[in-house]
Structures are given as C-alpha cells and as structure tokens.
Design an enzyme around this catalytic site. Sequence first.
Site, PDB file in Angstrom:
ATOM      1  CG  PHE A  84      -1.768   1.151   1.411  1.00  0.00           C
ATOM      2  CD1 PHE A  84      -2.939   1.267   0.227  1.00  0.00           C
ATOM      3  CD2 PHE A  84      -1.568   2.742   1.689  1.00  0.00           C
ATOM      4  CE1 PHE A  84      -3.891   2.443   0.072  1.00  0.00           C
ATOM      5  CE2 PHE A  84      -2.372   3.729   1.656  1.00  0.00           C
ATOM      6  CZ  PHE A  84      -3.568   3.453   0.795  1.00  0.00           C
ATOM      7  CG  ASP A  98       5.508   3.942   1.715  1.00  0.00           C
ATOM      8  OD1 ASP A  98       5.405   4.648   3.108  1.00  0.00           O
ATOM      9  OD2 ASP A  98       4.457   3.889   1.010  1.00  0.00           O
ATOM     10  CE  LYS A 105      -1.187   6.663   6.823  1.00  0.00           C
ATOM     11  NZ  LYS A 105      -0.816   5.538   5.940  1.00  0.00           N
TER      12      LYS A 105
HETATM   13  C1  LIG Z   1      -1.041   5.694   4.445  1.00  0.00           C
HETATM   14  C2  LIG Z   1       0.008   5.157   3.395  1.00  0.00           C
HETATM   15  C3  LIG Z   1       0.330   5.808   2.541  1.00  0.00           C
HETATM   16  C4  LIG Z   1      -0.580   7.106   1.742  1.00  0.00           C
HETATM   17  O1  LIG Z   1      -0.579   8.049   2.526  1.00  0.00           O
HETATM   18  P1  LIG Z   1      -1.863   9.319   2.301  1.00  0.00           P
HETATM   19  O2  LIG Z   1      -1.360  10.597   3.284  1.00  0.00           O
HETATM   20  O3  LIG Z   1      -2.887   8.419   2.637  1.00  0.00           O
HETATM   21  O4  LIG Z   1      -1.689   9.660   0.997  1.00  0.00           O
HETATM   22  C5  LIG Z   1       1.436   5.492   1.517  1.00  0.00           C
HETATM   23  N1  LIG Z   1       2.204   4.453   2.155  1.00  0.00           N
HETATM   24  C6  LIG Z   1       1.929   3.873   3.380  1.00  0.00           C
HETATM   25  C7  LIG Z   1       2.668   2.724   3.818  1.00  0.00           C
HETATM   26  C8  LIG Z   1       0.759   4.238   4.023  1.00  0.00           C
HETATM   27  O5  LIG Z   1       0.462   3.498   5.231  1.00  0.00           O
END
Ligand SMILES: *Cc1c(COP(=O)(O)O)cnc(C)c1O
Length: 401
Positions: free
Chosen positions: A138, A223, A252
């Site tokens: 994700f 990520d 986040k």
């Molecule tokens: C939440 C998340 C995203 C996307 O972040 P947004 O602020 O919702 O665009 C990307 N990568 C990971 C691992 C995430 O948990």
Amino acid sequence: MNRTIELEEKYCAHNYAPLPVVLVKGEGVHVWDDQGKRYLDMMSAYSAVSHGHCHPRLVNALGAQAARLAVVSRAFYSDRLAPFLQRLCAVTSYDMALPMNTGAEAVETAMKAARKWAYTVKGVAPERAEIIACDGNFHGRTLAIVGLSSEAQYREGFGPFPPGLKRVAYGDAAALEAAITPNTAAFLVEPIQGEGGIVIPPPGYLAACARLCKKHNVLLICDEIQTGLGRTGALLACAHDGVHPDGVVLGKALGGGLLPVSAFLARREVMAVFHPGDHGSTFGGNPLAAAVALEAIDVMLEDDYVTRAADLGDYFLEQLRQIRSPLIREVRGKGLLIGVEVDPARVSARAVCEALMARGILSKETHHTVVRFAPPLIITREQIDGALEQIREVLRALEQA
Ligand SMILES: *Cc1c(COP(=O)(O)O)cnc(C)c1O
C-alpha cells in the site's frame, strides 16, 4: 440513523465505510463521540496520531505559527522550512528532503526521483525506466501508485496505468533479483506492510534487498509513511534490519496528528535530479506545516517515543499472544503496529471492531481478517491493560455468539 451520519452519507462520496460513530473531540489517547461517550483510540488515524490527539505542545506550535505566517508557497523562502528539514535530515541521516503534504504525494515524488535518476545517472534509455514494488503493497491512491497495487478493488475501473511498473512477492529477495533488469530504477518497499495486514517479512529480507539493489545499481526506496518515526520501536523500521535505504518516504505522524506533512528523503546524488520547475506542490513545506512537523519531531525525541513503542509494543504483543481464542489465527506486529488475524470462517474483523467500539475501543480492520492495534505512542501500560481486558471479553462474547 444519526443525523450527522445521514448528512455525510448524502453529501460525502462513499469511498469509505466508517464505523458508525461521530467523533467530536480528542485528547491524548482518547476521543469522544457526539453522545459524550469516551473511546480509547487504538487506530490513531492509521498511525498519523502517534503523538495523541491535540498534543498541547503541537497545538501551541500550530497556533503560534498560524498567527504569524502560514502559507507562502515555495516561490519564496520561509524561516520555518530549513530548520524543519535540517532536523529531519539529521535524525534520519539523509542529506536532503523534498517536502510534500500527503503520503501519496511523497511516494509519487520518490517515483519521479527514481525515474529521473535512472535516466540521468544510471543511463537507462528514455521511457524505459522500471519501478518494482511488492504484492500486497500500500503506497497510496494516485493513479501511478494504484498502478503498482495488487489489490483488485484499488485498480478496478481506474486504468489505464502508467507503464514501467512491476510487482514481486513480498518477503522474497530471490524474486526481486529475478525481476531486476538493466532498466530497473528502484525497488519500492514497506519494511512492514501496514494496510496489507501488518505483514512482517522474514528477518534479513530488507538487508538482502539492499545488497541486491546495490549490486544491480537499483535505488532502494522504503515507504515508512506508516512504520516510520518510532511506530515499530525504531526511528525507521529499516533499522531493525540494519538498512539505510537510498531514499525513504515519511508522512502520517510527521504532521503530529494536526496537519498533512510528508517528505521524500534521499542522498544528495538522488535528490540532485530535481531542478527548479521539475516538481512541486503549492502547500508542500509551508511554514505552518514545517513549524508543526519540527515540533512533532522534537516531542517524539524528547519523550522517547521509540523506546515507548518498543517496550509497550513487546508487552502488548506478548499479552495478545497469551489470549487463547479459537477466533484468533495469528498475532503479529512490531512495536505498536500490531495485527490480530481472525479466522474468517468464524468471525469478521469488522465484527470484532464493532464489538470493541461498543466497549469503548476504536480500531479498524484491514483486509477483512486483521484487526489493527496501533494506538498513539503516548499510551501507557495501564491503558493497554484496560484495552486487553476489553479485547479478551469481546473475543469471549463473539466466540459464544
Ligand atoms: C497511508 C500510507 C500511504 C498514503 O498516505 P496518504 O497520506 O493517505 O496519501 C502510503 N504508504 C503507506 C505505507 C501508508 O501507510
């Protein structure tokens, strides 16, 4: 039906299926609904609220900066951006950062950096650069990013996607090596798959990937939007494997639970691909976001969120593992990023979340079978004990039902 829910259903796109609770107030690990009922937040907005709700120091930083200067765009310098990025780079050991707002934007930034690096540094032929990601990933919701997704629902109806995107099995370094070609720009990977169901790869996986990337001149980009900034009991989850990637994506919790703040961090040589006009964001790196994010980093370090997450996470995980319930298939996690996988033949994760909600615990299922526990990192052991009591009782009640 609750009037607020009715109105939201009427006016807001139905791209989420929220639990039926209307939150009106937050403080620390708690939130309150419109009936005055208090809940322990074990979801923290998908880990965005690591500092807890409305942290006084962060609210102060926000208020003071909002009253002074909030948004100027990067057409000008502001006195807040440099101190924020200097601190961010120092604590993460990166040379440079590119500030964005949401996680998806920062991932897109990383993908653009990787492609441009492939063309200008690695020497990949024009339009040929490839990015490899993992099954179950994700990385966000933009078109290019869902083009990397293996999740049918995230893709269906949204094609066509950009070319040059590939996927390999998660946790399998040999699969990565087999997929690498001379055109590979980057391998984009989560140290732990959060939305994928709190999936932890075998120990040494990331280190093996780092070796392969180095060997084949491929950028390793992690990520850490969900796993970073202490969540897993290390400042960056990559550190559990002794890995320092070429680039890292943060988001986040970087915004302290108050604002969307994200960044792509990288070595100077990678970031050097960006020249004025190549890429940008009106709000990325604005003074308000920078002031809040700098304070969020300071609070995180001063209150040692990393150690808290490590110690309390170990404790929570161990206590969850001691629960004997036929509904539980597996408990997994690292630090305060924990997933309890239930047996879908007996109960849905959503049903567990609804039952927990009735008992004052907010959580959210991921992938229908996993109940996620990712509380603010300021949570105390007593609060975890209180939650464990409710979790045990919910499982007992659902087992009997
Ligand atoms: C939440 C998340 C995203 C996307 O972040 P947004 O602020 O919702 O665009 C990307 N990568 C990971 C691992 C995430 O948990």
